[in-house]
Write a protein that holds these residues in place. Structure first.
Motif, short mmCIF file in Angstrom:
data_model
loop_
_atom_site.label_atom_id
_atom_site.label_comp_id
_atom_site.label_asym_id
_atom_site.label_seq_id
_atom_site.Cartn_x
_atom_site.Cartn_y
_atom_site.Cartn_z
N LEU A 17 0.83 -1.21 0.00
CA LEU A 17 0.00 0.00 0.00
C LEU A 17 0.86 1.25 0.00
CD1 LEU A 17 -2.76 1.39 0.16
CD2 LEU A 17 -2.65 1.14 2.65
N LEU A 49 -9.26 4.39 -3.53
CA LEU A 49 -8.91 3.69 -2.28
C LEU A 49 -10.13 3.54 -1.39
CD1 LEU A 49 -5.46 5.33 -1.48
CD2 LEU A 49 -5.87 2.98 -2.24
N VAL A 53 -12.01 -0.17 -0.55
CA VAL A 53 -12.14 -0.64 0.84
C VAL A 53 -13.61 -0.79 1.21
CG1 VAL A 53 -11.78 0.04 3.26
CG2 VAL A 53 -9.91 0.23 1.61
N SER A 111 -2.13 0.03 -5.40
CA SER A 111 -2.68 0.71 -4.23
C SER A 111 -4.07 0.20 -3.88
CB SER A 111 -2.73 2.22 -4.47
OG SER A 111 -1.44 2.74 -4.67
N ALA A 115 -4.87 -1.81 -0.47
CA ALA A 115 -5.83 -1.23 0.47
C ALA A 115 -6.86 -2.28 0.88
CB ALA A 115 -6.52 -0.01 -0.14
#
Length: 144
Positions: A17, A49, A53, A111, A115
């Motif tokens: 990350l 991101l 998530v 990324s 995440a």
């Protein structure tokens, strides 16, 4: 039953990350594009991101039998896919070399993946922690 993630996997997830986000942002910092374009790409990273998530959490909640409304589930999918699409459209129309476009795309996807892994590890570690109401963790207060 969920197994607690290993410390190696937790560390690797955090490193991935931080590496993805750092590479993406260092690339933006050093880019010779206008500030508003840099802001666009930075905002897409933050949006992506958060969306990834949130999507991971809703999918996991559904698997564990925690109620998730269909509208929120759909919004999470829409947000995640739109972040990837917005990055793709931005890179397609950017006056960057192909290697720069590939760099931003790969750093962005790294990324997002990392995440999701960090969020999963955090949730799995917390689930296997002390039971609510034990001496190590006081129960949460009621909100009603």
């Amino acid at each position: 039953m969920t197994q607690k993630p290993s410390n190696a996997f937790i560390g690797a997830s955090w490193i991935a990350l931080l590496a993805g986000m750092t590479a993406y942002n260092v690339g933006l910092w050093n880019a010779t594009m206008p500030l508003n374009e840099k802001g666009y790409y930075f905002t897409i990273l933050l949006y992506g991101l958060f969306a990834a998530v949130s999507l991971q959490k809703t999918v996991r909640d559904q698997l564990e039998g925690i109620p998730v409304t269909n509208i929120y589930y759909g919004l999470c999918w829409f947000a995640t896919l739109s972040a990837v699409l917005l990055l793709a459209v931005g890179l397609w129309n950017a006056t960057l070399t192909l290697s720069e476009k590939g760099f931003y795309a790969m750093a962005f996807m790294l990324s997002l993946f990392a995440a999701i892994a960090v969020q999963k590890n955090t949730r799995d570690s917390r689930l296997d922690g002390p039971a609510a109401g034990s001496a190590a963790e006081p129960p949460l207060p009621r909100l009603d």
